[in-house]
Design an enzyme around this catalytic site. Structure first.
Site, PDB file in Angstrom:
ATOM      1  NE  ARG A 111       0.048   0.093   4.834  1.00  0.00           N
ATOM      2  CZ  ARG A 111      -0.360   0.290   6.061  1.00  0.00           C
ATOM      3  NH1 ARG A 111      -1.631   0.465   6.313  1.00  0.00           N
ATOM      4  NH2 ARG A 111       0.496   0.307   7.049  1.00  0.00           N
ATOM      5  CD  GLU A 150       1.090   6.069   8.608  1.00  0.00           C
ATOM      6  OE1 GLU A 150       1.872   5.228   8.130  1.00  0.00           O
ATOM      7  OE2 GLU A 150       0.944   6.265   9.823  1.00  0.00           O
ATOM      8  CD  GLU A 303      -3.381   4.879  11.527  1.00  0.00           C
ATOM      9  OE1 GLU A 303      -2.423   4.162  11.926  1.00  0.00           O
ATOM     10  OE2 GLU A 303      -3.673   5.000  10.333  1.00  0.00           O
ATOM     11  CD1 TRP A 311       3.502  -1.664  12.942  1.00  0.00           C
ATOM     12  CD2 TRP A 311       5.329  -0.494  13.517  1.00  0.00           C
ATOM     13  NE1 TRP A 311       3.087  -0.489  13.539  1.00  0.00           N
ATOM     14  CE2 TRP A 311       4.177   0.249  13.901  1.00  0.00           C
ATOM     15  CE3 TRP A 311       6.588   0.035  13.785  1.00  0.00           C
ATOM     16  CZ2 TRP A 311       4.249   1.482  14.518  1.00  0.00           C
ATOM     17  CZ3 TRP A 311       6.655   1.266  14.409  1.00  0.00           C
ATOM     18  CH2 TRP A 311       5.511   1.972  14.768  1.00  0.00           C
TER      19      TRP A 311
HETATM   20  C1  GLA Z   1       0.047   2.950  10.173  1.00  0.00           C
HETATM   21  C2  GLA Z   1      -1.084   2.819   9.164  1.00  0.00           C
HETATM   22  C3  GLA Z   1      -2.175   1.899   9.606  1.00  0.00           C
HETATM   23  C4  GLA Z   1      -1.616   0.681  10.292  1.00  0.00           C
HETATM   24  C5  GLA Z   1      -0.785   1.128  11.465  1.00  0.00           C
HETATM   25  C6  GLA Z   1      -0.262  -0.018  12.290  1.00  0.00           C
HETATM   26  O1  GLA Z   1      -0.020   4.042  10.954  1.00  0.00           O
HETATM   27  O2  GLA Z   1      -1.633   4.046   8.779  1.00  0.00           O
HETATM   28  O3  GLA Z   1      -2.937   1.534   8.474  1.00  0.00           O
HETATM   29  O4  GLA Z   1      -0.839  -0.041   9.398  1.00  0.00           O
HETATM   30  O5  GLA Z   1       0.312   1.856  10.981  1.00  0.00           O
HETATM   31  O6  GLA Z   1       0.507   0.415  13.368  1.00  0.00           O
END
Ligand code: GLA
Ligand code: ZN
Length: 676
Positions: A111, A150, A303, A311
């Protein structure tokens, strides 16, 4: 660009019901109610299901989900699903796929894996955004638009190459001007045509690509991303003029210049994922940067992770109470939301082990769910009280993406330069003392501050230097440091000594700069006054000469022992300090204490223990946040007047204990009614 602030704190987050059957969705609704969730964001990654083939849209499922959300009195922020293009698109139009720095055309499957300059991408993104805007723009549950996800991919494809040349032409006009700005006479890189301009792909360990070109590539990347954002912004804004439109900014802030990008949004929204071992001052600093992006306006935390991430190299569980503390830290610094990734944990894919509010356990009895639900009920109680509220600060800290990039792009003096980390070190002593700090763009007004800290102000832009001089002349206190006053906006070093345009106000000049190995340190000895103390310093040591200033600390070691390490210059009615090396946290704490005392700047409230204390003001109503990051009990001094604990209704005054890890939200008036 303005919109009506939501009269409540947004609580909820990313919801990806594409993955779930009706029974699970029904259960989610029950849990959302229980947790006082008021907002979900969707469908961030659903482009492939919304447009299964070119121009064929299938909105039936999303219509149904929005109906269900509305039946359950939930608000939703609609996300344009444009951060993950469908597979058919990458196959049919390979130009949408990015080319990496090594020249590899990337394949489909990730993505945020598209070229921001691809015409085809923009055309298809605008088309899906238009369909959504038309269909949903007036829906009653809609409370905002979230564009893509993002942003930040770099691309080096032929389109980007062509667009970069156009961008350079537009910025500089003639190739002669480009040669001057990029100082191409060095290494025989003179250009005779715009066609000879190459994207900066030659990165290797020995030499960095020409830094001025890399810097402009980064600016170009930000500008291209802004265009990409605006391509969709325009469409959804026209359909819902009163609703906020934003994108979620990656917490790894360096990717894009957010001071350039956020003014194109209605509100800044950023993703806050502190590492378990990050000092608490790091997310605090990032929150303050976000508050600066629209010059002090409130923003969204778009978020956070409610539980462990997947991760990080080691994914620690969030400790009991951590979810609540981090949420309030955001609210305390200027956020109007506490949003999470994600509402329900996925069963497969890259993020199947990433925490969620509703975990795969599928129950409302989990620790994370219970903590989220408690937070939800508290936020509901707080209502709109501080939504849109601002923070009054007397200390400003200059922060600049160009300085960040350009300083780190330098070959030398050290490979360990980490702008954000060093800025954080200079921010921390104020933060720890609960003295509010406004992050300032170099173009911001300096008038209302008593102290301005300008750490590593490598690049001097516009009239910032003159305005800093004026600030000091009028009685302000300025602190600047090593790696400051080096270069102009094209990374051409000042002709003469550093700190260049800050020489007059600092009253010093730098002859040379020593780089220290990671296992080496020097020390600085405080020489001003009766308590001579010694503090370690490392990274870089400027060899400074006095030119009006006086030394208040000197180096203790090496051939430059005795030379100034920290200087003070009385200038007009104010003072300018130059910190020539990177001192220890102990020194910075001592030094900040001294500056604050002489400038008469006080903490929000006096306290003891590791407490974070801030205040937000809205229309004459103040709200105080007291957050314990301590394992022991601390206290806050509330003085003689009554405060109300807005979460418990208790009346408090005088010295008030704060339990380890607890949060107090305080006001001086009756709590506001809940208005949703
Ligand atoms: C990012 C993305 C989310 C998700 C989070 C996981 O911030 O925007 O879609 O993948 O990380 O921590
Ligand atoms: Zn490209």
């Amino acid at each position: 660009m303005s919109y009506e602030k939501r009269p409540y704190i947004l609580f909820g987050g990313d919801y990806n019901p594409d993955q779930w059957d009706e029974r699970t969705i029904a259960q989610d609704m029950k849990y959302f109610r229980e947790a006082h969730i008021n907002t979900v964001i969707l469908p961030v990654f659903s482009w492939a299901s919304l447009e299964p083939s070119e121009g064929q849209y299938e909105f039936g499922r999303l219509d149904h989900i929005l109906d269900v959300l509305e039946e359950n009195r939930l608000h939703y922020i609609l996300a344009t699903p444009t951060s993950a293009q469908p597979a058919w698109m990458s196959r049919k139009y390979p130009e949408v796929l990015p080319v990496d720095i090594a020249g590899r055309k990337r394949t489909h499957g990730m993505r945020v894996f598209f070229c921001v300059n691809s015409e085809k991408y923009r055309e298809r993104a605008a088309a899906v955004a238009a369909r959504m805007a038309e269909r949903y723009g007036g829906r009653k549950g809609l409370s905002g638009w979230h564009i893509a996800n993002e942003y930040g991919t770099s691309c080096y494809c032929d389109t980007c190459q062509r667009r970069f040349r156009e961008w350079v032409r537009e910025r500089y006009g003639t190739i002669e001007e480009v040669n001057t700005r990029w100082h191409t006479s060095f290494w025989g890189r003179t250009l005779t045509s715009f066609e000879e301009i190459m994207l900066p792909t030659e990165l290797n360990d020995d030499y960095r690509f020409y830094p001025a070109v890399e810097l402009d590539y980064q600016r170009f990347k930000t500008d291209s991303t802004i265009e990409c954002f605006e391509n969709e912004y325009r469409i959804v804004k026209a359909a819902s003029p009163k609703l906020p439109v934003f994108t979620n900014i990656s917490g790894y802030l360096k990717k894009l210049d957010q001071f350039a990008m956020v003014p194109h949004m209605d509100v800044a929204g950023w993703d806050n994922y502190p590492g378990p071992r990050d000092p608490r001052s790091l997310p605090a600093l990032k929150h303050d940067i976000m508050r600066a992006a629209k010059d002090g306006e409130s923003y969204y935390v778009a978020e956070q992770s409610p539980a462990q991430q997947n991760w990080q190299p080691y994914n620690k569980l969030k400790r009991p109470g951590e979810l609540r503390r981090l949420a309030y830290q955001g609210l305390a610094h200027g956020s109007d939301s506490s949003l999470y990734f994600q509402m329900r944990q996925s069963v497969a894919g890259q993020e199947k082990l990433h925490g969620a509010i509703i975990s795969r356990v599928g129950s409302d009895t989990t620790r994370t769910f219970r903590e989220a639900a408690q937070l939800g009920s508290e936020l509901e109680k707080l209502g709109a009280r501080f939504v849109g509220g601002r923070t009054a600060a007397e200390v400003g800290l200059l922060f600049d993406w160009d300085s960040w990039r350009a300083a780190e792009l330098c070959s030398g003096p050290t490979k360990d330069l980490d702008y954000l980390e060093d800025v954080r070190r200079f921010y921390e002593p104020f933060y720890i003392r609960n003295v509010p700090v406004d992050i300032l763009k170099s173009s911001a007004s300096f008038d209302r501050y008593r102290i301005i800290v300008a750490p590593l102000l490598y690049m001097m832009k516009g009239d910032a230097a003159e305005r800093l001089e004026r600030f000091v002349r009028d009685g302000g206190t300025l602190v600047t440091t090593y790696m400051s006053g080096y270069a102009d906006e094209n990374d051409r070093c000042v002709f003469g000594a550093c700190p260049g345009p800050l020489r007059r106000v600092t009253g010093v000049w730098v002859e040379e700069t020593d780089a220290l190995y990671p296992d080496e340190c020097n020390a600085l000895r405080w020489t001003d006054g009766d308590s001579p103390a010694s503090y370690p310093c490392d990274l870089l040591c400027d060899l400074v000469h006095l030119d009006g200033a006086r030394a208040i600390a000197v180096y203790e070691k090496d051939f430059y022992a005795g030379m100034p390490a920290v200087t003070e210059h009385a200038w007009g009615d104010g003072k300018a300090y130059y910190v020539a090396t990177r001192p220890s946290a102990e020194f910075l704490s001592f030094f900040a204490g001294r500056l604050l005392a002489s400038a008469g700047v006080r903490p929000v409230l006096a306290s003891s223990g590791q407490l974070e204390i801030t205040r937000r003001d809205r229309e004459g109503v103040s709200t105080w946040f007291v957050i314990s990051f301590d394992e022991a009990e601390g206290y806050v001094e509330l003085g003689g007047e009554d405060f109300r604990n807005l979460l418990t209704g208790e009346t408090l005054r005088g010295r008030t204990a704060v339990a380890p890890g607890d949060v107090l939200v305080l006001g001086r008036d009756a709590p506001a009614e809940r208005k949703i």
